[in-house]
Design a protein around this motif. Structure first.
Motif, mmCIF file in Angstrom:
data_model
loop_
_atom_site.group_PDB
_atom_site.id
_atom_site.type_symbol
_atom_site.label_atom_id
_atom_site.label_comp_id
_atom_site.label_asym_id
_atom_site.label_seq_id
_atom_site.Cartn_x
_atom_site.Cartn_y
_atom_site.Cartn_z
ATOM 1 N N GLY A 159 -60.576 -13.957 -12.875
ATOM 2 C CA GLY A 159 -61.784 -14.578 -13.844
ATOM 3 C C GLY A 159 -62.016 -15.779 -13.549
ATOM 4 N N LYS A 160 -61.764 -16.304 -12.457
ATOM 5 C CA LYS A 160 -63.028 -17.842 -12.464
ATOM 6 C C LYS A 160 -64.618 -18.416 -13.511
ATOM 7 C CE LYS A 160 -62.137 -17.762 -7.916
ATOM 8 N NZ LYS A 160 -61.486 -16.488 -7.913
ATOM 9 N N THR A 161 -64.808 -17.110 -13.079
ATOM 10 C CA THR A 161 -66.363 -17.375 -13.546
ATOM 11 C C THR A 161 -66.334 -17.020 -14.883
ATOM 12 O OG1 THR A 161 -67.511 -17.252 -11.195
ATOM 13 C CG2 THR A 161 -68.633 -16.290 -12.961
ATOM 14 N N THR A 162 -64.831 -16.503 -14.898
ATOM 15 C CA THR A 162 -65.213 -15.185 -16.822
ATOM 16 C C THR A 162 -65.557 -17.102 -17.210
ATOM 17 O OG1 THR A 162 -65.317 -13.361 -16.683
ATOM 18 C CG2 THR A 162 -64.166 -14.113 -18.425
ATOM 19 N N PHE A 163 -64.163 -17.819 -16.970
ATOM 20 C CA PHE A 163 -63.974 -19.394 -18.192
ATOM 21 C C PHE A 163 -64.747 -20.345 -17.885
ATOM 22 C CE2 PHE A 163 -61.258 -23.683 -16.860
ATOM 23 C CZ PHE A 163 -60.513 -23.130 -18.119
ATOM 24 N N PHE A 164 -65.538 -20.307 -16.392
ATOM 25 C CA PHE A 164 -67.068 -21.117 -16.475
ATOM 26 C C PHE A 164 -67.497 -21.110 -17.575
ATOM 27 C CE2 PHE A 164 -68.063 -23.321 -12.707
ATOM 28 C CZ PHE A 164 -66.630 -23.691 -12.212
ATOM 29 N N ASN A 165 -68.239 -19.616 -17.673
ATOM 30 C CA ASN A 165 -68.413 -19.290 -18.520
ATOM 31 C C ASN A 165 -68.396 -19.071 -20.261
ATOM 32 O OD1 ASN A 165 -71.298 -18.224 -16.670
ATOM 33 N ND2 ASN A 165 -70.178 -15.964 -16.782
ATOM 34 N N CYS A 166 -67.391 -19.587 -20.386
ATOM 35 C CA CYS A 166 -66.786 -20.092 -22.011
ATOM 36 C C CYS A 166 -66.380 -21.350 -21.519
ATOM 37 C CB CYS A 166 -65.493 -19.175 -21.127
ATOM 38 S SG CYS A 166 -64.374 -18.049 -22.066
ATOM 39 N N LEU A 167 -66.172 -21.852 -20.818
ATOM 40 C CA LEU A 167 -66.668 -23.468 -20.813
ATOM 41 C C LEU A 167 -68.150 -23.589 -21.276
ATOM 42 C CD1 LEU A 167 -64.711 -24.800 -17.901
ATOM 43 C CD2 LEU A 167 -63.475 -24.524 -20.229
ATOM 44 N N THR A 168 -69.153 -23.628 -20.495
ATOM 45 C CA THR A 168 -70.651 -23.904 -20.543
ATOM 46 C C THR A 168 -71.283 -22.641 -21.972
ATOM 47 O OG1 THR A 168 -71.012 -21.869 -18.778
ATOM 48 C CG2 THR A 168 -70.218 -24.348 -18.392
ATOM 49 N N GLY A 169 -70.940 -21.892 -22.421
ATOM 50 C CA GLY A 169 -71.267 -21.580 -23.642
ATOM 51 C C GLY A 169 -72.093 -20.052 -23.562
ATOM 52 N N LEU A 170 -72.172 -19.494 -22.215
ATOM 53 C CA LEU A 170 -72.147 -18.208 -22.167
ATOM 54 C C LEU A 170 -71.566 -16.982 -22.960
ATOM 55 C CD1 LEU A 170 -73.653 -18.308 -18.050
ATOM 56 C CD2 LEU A 170 -75.607 -18.540 -19.890
ATOM 57 N N TYR A 171 -70.258 -17.323 -22.792
ATOM 58 C CA TYR A 171 -69.214 -16.642 -23.468
ATOM 59 C C TYR A 171 -68.732 -17.246 -24.650
ATOM 60 C CZ TYR A 171 -69.835 -13.764 -19.043
ATOM 61 O OH TYR A 171 -70.318 -12.416 -18.216
ATOM 62 N N THR A 172 -68.598 -16.234 -25.430
ATOM 63 C CA THR A 172 -68.048 -17.284 -26.703
ATOM 64 C C THR A 172 -66.706 -17.393 -26.330
ATOM 65 O OG1 THR A 172 -69.606 -17.317 -28.009
ATOM 66 C CG2 THR A 172 -67.622 -18.096 -29.459
#
Length: 318
Positions: A59-72
């Motif tokens: 889940g590392k990249t998913t977490f990055f995506n949450c930090l950077t607004g790619l995912y809410t």
């Protein structure tokens, strides 16, 4: 291969030493009934390099995506310098967070200099009519942007190749260019997603020196990496994700000596292990979400990367 790290002073987006830059609390990301990240807390302070490690599918990249607004995030919140971040990638970039990706996302048919200039757009004050009329203010801003872009190319060792097409750079230099483009947005926090993937030992060492030089400019760094020697040599703190949850966090000695970390990397079962089948479903859900995200383009997320670059458009955690 060597990297020139002799720049002076702090970067424009640098923050006060010791100040909390990133504060993520209870970040959870679900794709339907699948939970890819569960209740993760993480802080990064200015002047720090923090590592994020874990087995494939953690889940590392998913977490990055949450930090950077790619995912809410489904639950939790992310704050930058005390301010709650909006769930839009271009607004996160404007706030002061920049990132690179697992799969290089350059504009392949643009020059090296033009790629870095793209990263300047969040710091350019000139508007539409200024660009159309091309008055004195526009030319001053353009000159300043080019000067700053050349400074960054010199910083990463690519000034001599400013006029080369990005697609013609060797792999290691493409990685450097992506970092230079991220730095062009003047971040206070830089997120690096597997910056040494596919590199030889000399390129890895050069990247390590470059990250130290970025930190020395006052920019905090959060990095995902599978090269454990690189991570433990580089980072002040390391957090370990397993099955979407933070297993342990501490300095290199603490993490390396934790039996749970060893078990996770050797593939020994942990409590409530969802099994390989569910882990594969999580990865498939992440890929589907990334394909249909539809986020606006920003310096790190070109809307239509050139297929000649041979890069994938989706972000999956490897």
């Amino acid at each position: 291969m060597t990297t020139d790290t002799t720049t002076q002073g702090n970067a424009p987006g640098a923050t006060t030493p010791g100040r909390t830059v990133l504060d993520a609390r209870g970040v959870t990301m679900r794709f339907g009934g699948l939970t890819a990240v569960r209740g993760v807390d993480l802080t990064v302070n200015s002047g720090e390099i923090v590592g994020l490690i874990g087995p494939n599918g953690a889940g590392k990249t998913t977490f990055f995506n949450c930090l950077t607004g790619l995912y809410t995030p489904t639950e939790g919140e992310v704050r930058y310098q005390g301010q709650l971040l909006p769930p839009k990638s271009f607004k996160v970039t404007a706030a002061g967070i920049a990132r690179t990706f697992q799969n290089i996302r350059l504009f392949a048919n643009m020059t090296v200099l033009e790629n870095v200039l793209v990263g300047r757009h969040t710091r350019t004050k000139e508007g539409f009519w200024s660009a159309v009329l091309r008055g004195p203010g526009f030319h001053r801003a353009e000159k300043a942007s080019r000067a700053r872009a050349m400074e960054l190319l010199d910083f990463v060792g690519l000034a001599a190749k400013a006029d080369h097409l990005a697609r013609n750079l060797p792999y290691g230099e493409q990685r450097k260019l992506e970092i230079a483009r991220a730095l062009a947005s003047e971040p206070g926090l830089l997120l690096l997603d597997e910056p040494t993937a596919g590199m030889n030992p000399q390129e890895t060492r050069a990247t390590e020196e470059l990250v130290f030089a970025i930190r020395d400019q006052g920019i905090a760094v959060l990095v995902i990496e599978h090269d454990m020697r690189f991570i433990f040599n580089l980072c002040d703190r390391v957090a370990v994700l397993v099955q979407g949850e933070k297993l342990v966090e501490g300095d290199s000695a603490t993490v390396q000596g934790d039996d749970r970390v060893v078990a996770a990397y050797l593939g020994e079962p942990l409590d409530n292990d969802p099994g390989a089948a569910e882990a594969a479903e999580v990865e498939a859900a992440e890929a589907h979400a990334g394909t249909h995200a539809g986020t606006p383009a920003d310096p790190g997320t070109p809307a239509d990367p050139d297929p000649a670059a041979g890069q994938q458009n989706k972000e999956t955690d490897r």
